[in-house]
Design a protein around this motif. Structure first.
Motif, short mmCIF file in Angstrom:
data_model
loop_
_atom_site.label_atom_id
_atom_site.label_comp_id
_atom_site.label_asym_id
_atom_site.label_seq_id
_atom_site.Cartn_x
_atom_site.Cartn_y
_atom_site.Cartn_z
N UNK A 265 -3.15 34.85 -14.10
CA UNK A 265 -1.78 34.66 -13.22
C UNK A 265 -2.12 35.65 -12.04
N UNK A 266 -2.16 35.11 -10.70
CA UNK A 266 -2.23 35.59 -9.57
C UNK A 266 -0.81 36.16 -8.90
N UNK A 267 -0.64 37.17 -8.70
CA UNK A 267 0.34 37.76 -7.89
C UNK A 267 0.09 38.35 -6.44
N UNK A 268 0.85 37.90 -5.71
CA UNK A 268 0.49 37.92 -4.16
C UNK A 268 1.64 38.46 -3.42
N UNK A 269 1.70 39.30 -2.62
CA UNK A 269 2.51 39.94 -1.35
C UNK A 269 2.21 39.17 -0.04
N UNK A 270 2.61 38.16 0.17
CA UNK A 270 2.20 37.33 1.32
C UNK A 270 2.05 38.32 2.51
N UNK A 271 3.29 39.05 2.89
CA UNK A 271 3.53 39.89 3.94
C UNK A 271 2.67 40.85 4.19
N UNK A 272 2.07 41.58 3.07
CA UNK A 272 1.02 42.62 3.21
C UNK A 272 -0.28 42.02 2.83
N UNK A 273 -0.38 40.60 2.45
CA UNK A 273 -1.60 40.24 1.88
C UNK A 273 -2.21 41.06 0.78
N UNK A 274 -1.30 41.46 -0.15
CA UNK A 274 -1.95 42.36 -1.23
C UNK A 274 -1.84 41.59 -2.49
N UNK A 275 -2.69 41.74 -3.27
CA UNK A 275 -2.95 40.62 -4.52
C UNK A 275 -3.51 41.68 -5.83
N UNK A 276 -3.08 41.10 -7.08
CA UNK A 276 -3.52 41.41 -8.21
C UNK A 276 -3.36 40.28 -9.22
N UNK A 277 -4.04 40.38 -10.21
CA UNK A 277 -4.13 39.47 -11.39
C UNK A 277 -4.00 39.95 -12.87
N UNK A 278 -3.37 39.22 -13.65
CA UNK A 278 -3.13 39.45 -14.89
C UNK A 278 -4.29 38.44 -15.75
N UNK A 279 -5.28 38.59 -16.37
CA UNK A 279 -6.00 37.74 -17.26
C UNK A 279 -6.35 38.13 -18.60
N UNK A 280 -6.57 36.99 -19.28
CA UNK A 280 -6.73 37.13 -20.82
C UNK A 280 -7.73 36.15 -21.19
N UNK A 281 -8.63 36.60 -22.18
CA UNK A 281 -9.38 35.59 -22.74
C UNK A 281 -9.72 35.72 -24.33
N UNK A 282 -10.03 34.88 -24.96
CA UNK A 282 -10.07 34.93 -26.66
C UNK A 282 -11.45 35.74 -26.95
N UNK A 283 -12.51 35.98 -26.04
CA UNK A 283 -13.63 36.61 -26.47
C UNK A 283 -14.59 36.71 -25.44
N UNK A 284 -15.77 37.08 -25.95
CA UNK A 284 -16.89 37.10 -25.07
C UNK A 284 -16.69 38.00 -23.98
N UNK A 285 -16.23 39.08 -24.07
CA UNK A 285 -16.00 40.40 -23.27
C UNK A 285 -16.99 41.42 -23.63
N UNK A 286 -17.42 41.94 -22.56
CA UNK A 286 -18.22 43.34 -22.45
C UNK A 286 -17.72 44.50 -21.73
N UNK A 287 -18.55 45.43 -21.71
CA UNK A 287 -18.08 46.53 -20.83
C UNK A 287 -17.94 46.26 -19.35
N UNK A 288 -17.19 47.09 -18.60
CA UNK A 288 -16.87 46.73 -17.23
C UNK A 288 -17.66 47.57 -16.32
N UNK A 289 -18.38 47.30 -15.62
CA UNK A 289 -19.33 48.47 -14.69
C UNK A 289 -18.33 48.96 -13.77
#
Length: 381
Positions: A265-289
């Motif tokens: 789910x991508x959230x965007x403040x259009x006026x400031x062109x600022x973004x973040x997203x909430x993500x989910x997955x069932x598996x297959x994840x590893x460490x984040x560098x």
């Protein structure tokens, strides 16, 4: 209401009745009981100090700026307008009575920009009253704060403008030498309690993560719990992407898909062109560098880490200034126990959802803002 006093040492005010402060010229002036006193510490002298209580009128533009920094929950705040840099335009000092610890409360210093406000600096463990001194550094007035609580030896410390912001933590700022004479204006001079301040409620539409009914239905079709945030003011849902579990994907004993389903789910403040997203997955994840790591706890999902920077061996501990400033490659480690959930900043959003298009999501949120967002996560009902 303004109250001006001339004092030999720190102001001491009775908590129940007005008292007189004796000036060096023998003139007595009344100090009302509702003003927050400045304790006697280190023989710091306050001369010709004007006390200014907070303003009571709610401003929509100010409320929006505060909500950008504190995206979740009910907020109470006090504020004063005062010219800090001598340009004839007043900055705003906002004091959050709902965000306090043993050492004090949170404070924001904001600059008027068009019809709104932009952040100059953000501060923690601030005690009121906030003394805006007549002395200046880099053209901006110095700020003197009483530091105490949490085992800290009481002192008066000075925040000096470094050319872009004031230091975020008063307890690490330089201590005023004994006998220093301070003149200026003491703002947010109210008696403080958790019930004091202008109330800023979270918008009721944020309970569904700002999702439309059709977007909610699409996410629910995945058959997993959908985590959604309290949406910061100014942001709207820009994209919703889902990926069901592949038909031939392996599953756990409980039937959880190993490599899905997934959503973003991508959230965007259009006026400031600022973004973040909430993500989910069932598996297959590893460490984040990443280069920097800040340990956090998400009420919905448990412990995880907020990460940013380039991969460079062992994690470093970020400074308070870094946590309050936008950072590249901002991402949280996966949290939960299949499905897994996390937040990503604008750099990842731009690459994943906009194919690297440089016209989208040029700006990201700060690590502290990301922490508040993930700590607001709740299950979509």
């Amino acid at each position: 209401m303004l109250l001006t006093v001339t004092l030999g040492l720190g102001l001491s005010v009775s908590p129940t009745i007005p008292v007189s402060a004796q000036s060096s010229q023998g003139e007595a002036q009344k100090i009302e009981q509702s003003v927050e006193p400045l304790p006697n510490v280190g023989k710091i002298r306050f001369r010709n100090l004007t006390f200014k209580r907070s303003e009571t009128r709610s401003l929509l533009s100010l409320a929006a700026a505060i909500r950008r920094e504190f995206p979740t929950g009910k907020i109470r705040y006090l504020y004063n307008r005062i010219d800090l840099d001598g340009d004839g335009r007043e900055e705003v000092v906002a004091y959050l009575t709902s965000s306090c610890g043993t050492g004090g409360c949170s404070m924001l210093i904001l600059r008027a920009m068009g019809n709104g406000y932009s952040l100059i600096s953000r501060h923690t463990i601030v005690n009121n009253s906030v003394v805006v001194s007549t002395t200046k550094t880099n053209g901006w007035r110095d700020i003197v704060l009483y530091v105490a609580g949490g085992g800290t030896k009481p002192s008066y410390n000075i925040l000096k403008f470094d050319g872009s912001a004031y230091p975020p933590n008063p307890s690490t700022a330089p201590e005023l030498p004994s006998g220093t004479i301070v003149s200026g204006t003491a703002i947010v001079a109210d008696k403080i309690s958790p019930e004091v301040g202008i109330v800023l409620d979270a918008s009721t539409k944020n309970q569904t993560g700002g999702l439309s009914p059709s977007q909610q239905a699409t996410l629910k079709s995945l058959g997993i719990a959908i985590a959604v945030p309290t949406v910061p003011v100014g942001y709207t849902v820009s994209k919703v992407e889902v990926k069901p579990c592949p038909a031939n994907a392996p599953r756990s004993e409980k039937g959880v898909c190993r490599f899905g389903p997934q959503y973003g789910i991508v959230y965007r403040d259009v006026k400031q062109d600022r973004c973040f997203a909430i993500e989910a997955t069932g598996g297959g994840v590893g460490g984040v560098p990443a280069e920097y790591e800040s340990k956090i706890n998400i009420p919905l999902l448990g412990e995880t880490s907020m990460l940013f920077g380039s991969q460079n061996g062992e994690f470093k501990t970020p400074s308070a200034q870094q946590l309050n400033s936008p950072q590249r490659n901002l991402i949280s480690d996966w949290a939960g126990a299949s499905p897994f959930y996390h937040i990503v900043g604008a750099d990842f959003v731009r690459q994943t959802y906009y194919k690297g298009n440089p016209n989208y999501c040029l700006n990201t949120i700060t690590p502290n803002q990301a922490i508040q967002i993930v700590q607001s996560l709740s299950w979509l009902q």
